[in-house]
Design an enzyme around this catalytic site. Structure first.
Site: not given
Length: 357
Positions: A98, A177, A224, A312-313
């Site tokens: 990424q 971002y 993404r 993710g987690r």
């Protein structure tokens, strides 16, 4: 019948299942933005995922957001990543890097200069620095002539990623971002061809993706996105129209995938699924939100037309998440205190189910 465990063809890759390990910042890189042996072990442990997307990797020195994050803008960084990608491939996995340009979400104490953004508007909140959290500074607004260099930095880093053994790259266009800042209606106050109406606000994202696709091949490139998200204080007007316009432009490029976060209402997200003709990865719950994604969330989005589901987690705390979901085994909770603390605890120490006493 399509399930999480049905194989899928993604560009030049055959994924053995439809589970994607989502990108997660872990700030375990060595000085100089170098990947480490522990990072190789971490990703190799999770190589049963259909696809791994790495933590955010800065495409340039000024693009670094947090201390302790890895880069792909020097020869030394490329060399440091090779053992990581080798370890994933040896364990039968596939991995995309990424590419994350932090834009205004950075600090002079981290990068040695003012961070940059589309406009001189500070992010909301405190940013991480080598000496601890500090208020986000007002960034330097990019001059018009500089913008192609920053869009091209993703392409430059993508070339290095392929050289380092990655199977492809994902541009981080989400979570406040740099790409997200250009899409925003409050971080981007420009009055030139990169700001204002939707057609101008999507321009930076399209140019960055197009340059990257030209550099390494469109079938190695994903992006993404977090429609409607407010991370770091970004706001977006006309969310459905903004992202429909963006996906319409991106659809001409033949990309590997679009990766959406569940940051808008389901009706908006399903409309974007209809607007995107290619592969869709869906992150089915709000990143960093109160709920950790489970099998029901994944099956729900497969039913709504997603092709792949990112966790993710779940992958962070369960290196064998694929097998746990396949067999209906308990999903271990994550220890949030270890997210960014460094070291191997809470990084390499989560056991597979058969190793639990």
């Amino acid at each position: 019948m399509t399930t999480l465990f049905t194989s899928y063809r993604l560009g030049g890759l055959t994924l053995p299942n439809r589970l994607v390990m989502a990108p997660m910042t872990r700030v375990r890189a060595a000085a100089g933005g170098l990947a480490t042996p522990s990072m190789a072990a971490y990703y190799a442990q999770r190589a049963t995922a259909g696809l791994i997307v790495s933590e955010g990797v800065q495409p340039s020195a000024v693009g670094q957001s947090n201390p302790g994050t890895p880069g792909l803008h020097t020869d030394e960084q490329v060399a440091a990543w090779r053992p990581v990608t080798d370890a994933v491939h040896t364990n039968g996995g596939r991995i995309f890097a990424q590419l994350m340009h932090g834009g205004r979400v950075s600090h002079p104490d981290t990068i040695g200069t003012l961070p940059v953004g589309p406009s001189a508007v500070a992010a909301v909140g405190e940013v991480f620095t080598p000496s601890g959290p500090q208020p986000a500074p007002v960034p330097r607004a990019l001059d018009l002539a500089e913008i192609p260099e920053h869009a091209g930095s993703y392409a430059d880093a993508a070339r290095r990623a392929v050289d380092a053994g990655f199977d492809g790259v994902e541009l981080h266009g989400a979570n406040g971002y740099l790409i997200s800042q250009f899409l925003s209606s409050n971080a981007n106050l420009r009055t030139d061809g990169y700001g204002g109406p939707i057609a101008h606000r999507i321009r930076f994202a399209v140019e960055a993706v197009a340059a990257t696709a030209e550099a390494v091949g469109a079938d190695r490139v994903g992006i993404r996105l977090s429609p409607g998200a407010t991370f770091w204080g970004v706001q977006e007007t006309e969310v459905r129209e903004l992202y429909t316009a963006l996906l319409t432009e991106l659809a001409t490029l033949g990309l590997a995938y679009v990766h959406l976060e569940a940051t808008s209402d389901e009706d908006v997200l399903t409309a974007l699924r209809r607007a995107w003709p290619g592969t869709l990865i869906m992150n089915p719950v709000l990143p960093m939100g109160p709920k950790q994604a489970g099998r029901d969330d994944a099956d729900h989005w497969l039913g709504l037309g997603a092709d792949l589901i990112s966790f993710g987690r779940g992958f962070l705390a369960n290196p064998d998440l694929v097998e746990r979901l396949r067999r209906g085994l308990p999903i271990a909770p994550v220890d949030e205190a270890t997210y960014y603390q460094g070291g191997d605890a809470g990084y390499l120490t989560y056991p597979a189910h058969q190793d639990v006493a």
